[in-house]
Scaffold this motif. Structure first.
Motif, PDB file in Angstrom:
ATOM      1  N   TRP A  40       0.821  -1.196   0.000  1.00 28.10           N
ATOM      2  CA  TRP A  40       0.000   0.000   0.000  1.00 28.10           C
ATOM      3  C   TRP A  40       0.859   1.252   0.000  1.00 28.10           C
ATOM      4  O   TRP A  40       1.814   1.370   0.762  1.00 28.10           O
ATOM      5  CB  TRP A  40      -0.944   0.005   1.199  1.00 28.10           C
ATOM      6  CG  TRP A  40      -1.915  -1.121   1.132  1.00 28.10           C
ATOM      7  CD1 TRP A  40      -1.879  -2.287   1.830  1.00 28.10           C
ATOM      8  CD2 TRP A  40      -3.041  -1.216   0.262  1.00 28.10           C
ATOM      9  NE1 TRP A  40      -2.921  -3.101   1.462  1.00 28.10           N
ATOM     10  CE2 TRP A  40      -3.654  -2.467   0.505  1.00 28.10           C
ATOM     11  CE3 TRP A  40      -3.602  -0.366  -0.693  1.00 28.10           C
ATOM     12  CZ2 TRP A  40      -4.792  -2.893  -0.183  1.00 28.10           C
ATOM     13  CZ3 TRP A  40      -4.743  -0.785  -1.376  1.00 28.10           C
ATOM     14  CH2 TRP A  40      -5.322  -2.027  -1.115  1.00 28.10           C
ATOM     15  N   ARG A  63      -3.229   3.374  -2.605  1.00 31.73           N
ATOM     16  CA  ARG A  63      -3.287   2.457  -3.748  1.00 31.73           C
ATOM     17  C   ARG A  63      -2.405   1.241  -3.518  1.00 31.73           C
ATOM     18  O   ARG A  63      -1.455   1.264  -2.723  1.00 31.73           O
ATOM     19  CB  ARG A  63      -2.842   3.140  -5.039  1.00 31.73           C
ATOM     20  CG  ARG A  63      -1.330   3.312  -5.165  1.00 31.73           C
ATOM     21  CD  ARG A  63      -0.911   3.793  -6.539  1.00 31.73           C
ATOM     22  NE  ARG A  63       0.547   3.935  -6.617  1.00 31.73           N
ATOM     23  CZ  ARG A  63       1.203   4.405  -7.660  1.00 31.73           C
ATOM     24  NH1 ARG A  63       0.528   4.814  -8.729  1.00 31.73           N
ATOM     25  NH2 ARG A  63       2.522   4.482  -7.661  1.00 31.73           N
ATOM     26  N   PHE A  73     -12.309   3.056  -5.880  1.00 30.44           N
ATOM     27  CA  PHE A  73     -13.353   2.520  -5.010  1.00 30.44           C
ATOM     28  C   PHE A  73     -13.874   3.612  -4.087  1.00 30.44           C
ATOM     29  O   PHE A  73     -13.093   4.340  -3.465  1.00 30.44           O
ATOM     30  CB  PHE A  73     -12.805   1.396  -4.126  1.00 30.44           C
ATOM     31  CG  PHE A  73     -12.519   0.105  -4.834  1.00 30.44           C
ATOM     32  CD1 PHE A  73     -13.422  -0.935  -4.794  1.00 30.44           C
ATOM     33  CD2 PHE A  73     -11.332  -0.062  -5.536  1.00 30.44           C
ATOM     34  CE1 PHE A  73     -13.157  -2.141  -5.443  1.00 30.44           C
ATOM     35  CE2 PHE A  73     -11.054  -1.257  -6.183  1.00 30.44           C
ATOM     36  CZ  PHE A  73     -11.967  -2.302  -6.136  1.00 30.44           C
ATOM     37  N   GLY A 125     -11.862   5.747   2.597  1.00 34.45           N
ATOM     38  CA  GLY A 125     -11.202   4.807   1.701  1.00 34.45           C
ATOM     39  C   GLY A 125      -9.857   4.357   2.229  1.00 34.45           C
ATOM     40  O   GLY A 125      -9.450   3.209   2.028  1.00 34.45           O
ATOM     41  N   THR A 128     -10.695   1.603   4.687  1.00 33.53           N
ATOM     42  CA  THR A 128     -11.411   0.438   4.194  1.00 33.53           C
ATOM     43  C   THR A 128     -10.676  -0.315   3.097  1.00 33.53           C
ATOM     44  O   THR A 128     -10.762  -1.538   3.009  1.00 33.53           O
ATOM     45  CB  THR A 128     -12.806   0.865   3.694  1.00 33.53           C
ATOM     46  OG1 THR A 128     -13.459   1.643   4.694  1.00 33.53           O
ATOM     47  CG2 THR A 128     -13.666  -0.340   3.373  1.00 33.53           C
ATOM     48  N   MET A 129      -9.929   0.376   2.253  1.00 34.80           N
ATOM     49  CA  MET A 129      -9.320  -0.278   1.100  1.00 34.80           C
ATOM     50  C   MET A 129      -8.416  -1.454   1.483  1.00 34.80           C
ATOM     51  O   MET A 129      -8.530  -2.530   0.887  1.00 34.80           O
ATOM     52  CB  MET A 129      -8.539   0.759   0.280  1.00 34.80           C
ATOM     53  CG  MET A 129      -8.053   0.259  -1.084  1.00 34.80           C
ATOM     54  SD  MET A 129      -9.334   0.088  -2.337  1.00 34.80           S
ATOM     55  CE  MET A 129      -9.464  -1.687  -2.497  1.00 34.80           C
ATOM     56  N   TYR A 150     -10.458  -4.441   2.375  1.00 38.84           N
ATOM     57  CA  TYR A 150     -11.249  -4.943   1.251  1.00 38.84           C
ATOM     58  C   TYR A 150     -10.376  -5.654   0.214  1.00 38.84           C
ATOM     59  O   TYR A 150     -10.870  -6.202  -0.756  1.00 38.84           O
ATOM     60  CB  TYR A 150     -11.982  -3.773   0.594  1.00 38.84           C
ATOM     61  CG  TYR A 150     -13.103  -4.165  -0.353  1.00 38.84           C
ATOM     62  CD1 TYR A 150     -14.319  -4.644   0.136  1.00 38.84           C
ATOM     63  CD2 TYR A 150     -12.948  -4.039  -1.726  1.00 38.84           C
ATOM     64  CE1 TYR A 150     -15.341  -4.987  -0.724  1.00 38.84           C
ATOM     65  CE2 TYR A 150     -13.969  -4.388  -2.594  1.00 38.84           C
ATOM     66  CZ  TYR A 150     -15.164  -4.861  -2.093  1.00 38.84           C
ATOM     67  OH  TYR A 150     -16.183  -5.200  -2.947  1.00 38.84           O
ATOM     68  N   ALA A 151      -9.071  -5.648   0.433  1.00 41.63           N
ATOM     69  CA  ALA A 151      -8.146  -6.128  -0.593  1.00 41.63           C
ATOM     70  C   ALA A 151      -8.358  -7.594  -0.938  1.00 41.63           C
ATOM     71  O   ALA A 151      -8.188  -7.993  -2.099  1.00 41.63           O
ATOM     72  CB  ALA A 151      -6.707  -5.898  -0.131  1.00 41.63           C
ATOM     73  N   LEU A 196      -5.471  -0.799  -7.464  1.00 38.85           N
ATOM     74  CA  LEU A 196      -6.620  -0.592  -6.587  1.00 38.85           C
ATOM     75  C   LEU A 196      -6.411   0.730  -5.850  1.00 38.85           C
ATOM     76  O   LEU A 196      -5.437   0.901  -5.115  1.00 38.85           O
ATOM     77  CB  LEU A 196      -6.746  -1.731  -5.579  1.00 38.85           C
ATOM     78  CG  LEU A 196      -6.822  -3.149  -6.154  1.00 38.85           C
ATOM     79  CD1 LEU A 196      -7.046  -4.153  -5.035  1.00 38.85           C
ATOM     80  CD2 LEU A 196      -7.912  -3.265  -7.211  1.00 38.85           C
ATOM     81  N   SER A 229      -8.225   4.084  -3.619  1.00 36.26           N
ATOM     82  CA  SER A 229      -9.329   4.721  -2.926  1.00 36.26           C
ATOM     83  C   SER A 229      -8.823   5.996  -2.268  1.00 36.26           C
ATOM     84  O   SER A 229      -7.642   6.335  -2.373  1.00 36.26           O
ATOM     85  CB  SER A 229      -9.975   3.778  -1.897  1.00 36.26           C
ATOM     86  OG  SER A 229     -11.221   4.300  -1.457  1.00 36.26           O
TER      87      SER A 229
END
Length: 524
Positions: free
Chosen positions: A86, A111, A125, A134, A137-138, A141-142, A154, A156
């Motif tokens: 990340w 990201r 997202f 985000g 949560t991102m 949610y991965a 990805l 957010s």
């Protein structure tokens, strides 16, 4: 008070984990026959030629030429490092989009880079709310989105007014806890006055905290931020996955920038034709349906079970229950929130059963723990600010401001739909934006998107928070040849990653290969 409409799936899932509700990790769909490497497609195809990114017009070069300085994130959703994959950065956007060359604010982005070589671009997202973070949560949610990382970064962010992006805190923790004693379903003139005063005081606290940002946190503002984000990330088209309130945001973006829409998924869809009262009525119906289904699944008659719970809540209204937390009792309002939280997912039903049995024995501890999870209260007594951001965004969006008298007139209709949730959600229409210091922008959002490519709209027939009817209305409002409807006969909030191979395969096929399911496809 905690408004229930348009809440974030990520926060709810995290809350259930915090309160001890187990269950397996959300899955992600495997590739199906529609996802062949040879590029074959069934149904309608949305494959488009990739073109260079075009900057939003009218912006200074200082904004359009930004190159985010991606670095390792300092912390994740729970304060832990989110992992080396990340990266975080800051995007500068205009405070006031009508003055694009004026003052700017910073938006916090997160990201994970795409794994595969055949990268499509960024997949943005938004997990809902409004007010959902985000950044928080991102990372959690991965696992659900892991398949999509084969071809997408990805991405957010915390929208304006949320979390690390000029996040608004309207009240301190002690004030929030003190306000828990306010009756959200007032029964006497004195309780009505306290209800109204508390709502107005909250608005004044938001205005003091947000300052001039208060008038610039609308869904339209955030949609414009997204288009600058698209360009700065280097994408000609915005590929987007919107959940819950994020579907409304996606629809508004598609309306404003139809030619810039790429592959877009809208899951757990907010009804774009509903105003403030309409949203409250939709949710009253949706949560009662979920309660009926829960009661049936546990061998109870829904009518009798509903009556028993309504009677329990009336008793708690008269005499709040003791809990194991020193100095805190379970009020009727907290009990309602504690019942609502586990209705978001089937996996949490055993927790609801245990909490209700304990409350009937006179112990409110378990329902209080569930309510604390929803309200983002940790063990130290500190509250999150998601509901604060939700309120400043919603009240800037929503023009309709029902009075206390108007809310009272709604109560018989709402209570007929649900003896458990009707009064709470009916009164909430008057309390949420009472005496708000800035006017609302619209009755309902405009989401028509003529000229946009197809948008895949995913509706869950058992969704309590964003009832299924809203998905059909979103597909219709987007327009002919734009809204493509996919139905899941499931339960809980959100469809993707919830155990349906049919849903996951259809979503993955569109995002990864541009393959759309047949409009009206139903997954059982």
């Amino acid at each position: 008070m905690a408004r229930l409409i348009r809440w974030t799936a990520g926060v709810v899932a995290a809350a259930l984990l915090v309160t001890g509700c187990g269950g397996g990790s959300p899955g992600h769909g495997a590739g199906g026959p529609d996802e062949g490497d040879d590029g074959s497609r069934s149904g309608r195809s949305a494959q488009r030629t990739r073109t260079p990114s075009v900057a939003p017009p009218g912006l200074p070069a200082s904004l359009t030429s930004q190159k985010p300085d991606w670095g390792r994130c300092e912390a994740g959703a729970d304060g832990e490092a989110p992992g080396r994959k990340w990266q975080c950065a800051t995007l500068k956007v205009p405070l006031d989009w009508s003055k694009p060359g004026g003052e700017t604010i910073g938006l916090a982005l997160i990201r994970a880079r795409a794994r595969g070589e055949d990268r499509i671009g960024s997949l943005l997202f938004n997990f809902g709310g409004p007010g959902g973070s985000g950044l928080s949560t991102m990372p959690s949610y991965a696992t659900t989105a892991d398949r999509l990382r084969e071809r997408y970064d990805l991405v957010s962010w915390d929208p304006r007014g949320v979390g690390a992006s000029e996040g608004v805190r309207c009240r301190g923790d002690e004030e929030i806890q003190a306000a828990e004693s306010v009756d959200a379903t007032p029964d006497t003139p004195a309780e009505e006055r306290r209800f109204a005063k508390d709502a107005a005081d909250f608005g004044r606290g938001c205005q003091k905290a947000a300052g001039k940002l208060m008038a610039h946190v609308s869904t339209t503002d955030t949609a414009r931020d997204m288009d600058l984000m698209r360009h700065v990330l280097g994408d000609a088209e915005l590929h987007y996955f919107g959940i819950s309130y994020g579907t409304e945001l996606g629809g508004v973006y598609a309306h404003l920038f139809p030619k810039n829409v790429g592959r877009m998924i809208l899951d757990a869809v907010a009804d774009p034709t509903a105003d403030t009262i309409g949203h409250a009525e939709n949710q009253t119906r949706g949560f009662q349906r979920a309660l009926d289904d829960y009661l049936e699944s546990t061998g109870q008659d829904p009518r009798r079970g509903t009556r028993r719970i309504a009677d329990l809540l009336r008793r708690i209204d008269g005499e709040p229950l003791p809990t194991s937390t020193p100095g805190r009792k379970l009020t009727q309002t907290l009990a309602l929130i504690g019942i609502i939280l586990p209705l978001y997912g089937e996996e949490s039903r055993p927790l609801l059963t245990s909490a209700l049995k304990a409350a009937e024995r006179g112990d409110g501890s378990q329902l209080l723990a569930l309510a604390d999870g929803y309200n983002e209260r940790d063990a130290s007594g500190r509250y999150g600010t998601g509901s604060h951001a939700q309120r400043v965004i919603s009240c800037l969006d929503d023009r309709q401001r029902p009075t206390l008298e108007e809310a009272k007139r709604l109560l018989p209709r709402f209570e007929k739909i649900s003896p458990v949730f009707g009064a709470y959600l009916g009164w909430d229409t008057a309390g949420w934006c009472r005496d708000w210091p800035v006017p609302g922008q619209y009755e309902t959002p405009e989401v028509s998107a003529p000229g946009a490519p197809p948008v895949l709209v995913v509706g869950n027939t058992g969704d309590p928070a964003t009832p299924y009817e809203g998905a059909r209305r979103m597909a219709d409002e987007l327009g002919e040849d734009v809204g493509v409807m996919l139905t899941w006969r499931g339960h809980g909030h959100v469809a993707y990653g919830k155990g349906s191979d049919c849903v996951d395969t259809a979503v993955n096929a569109y995002l990864l290969n541009g393959t759309l399911p047949k409009n009206g496809k139903v997954c059982s």
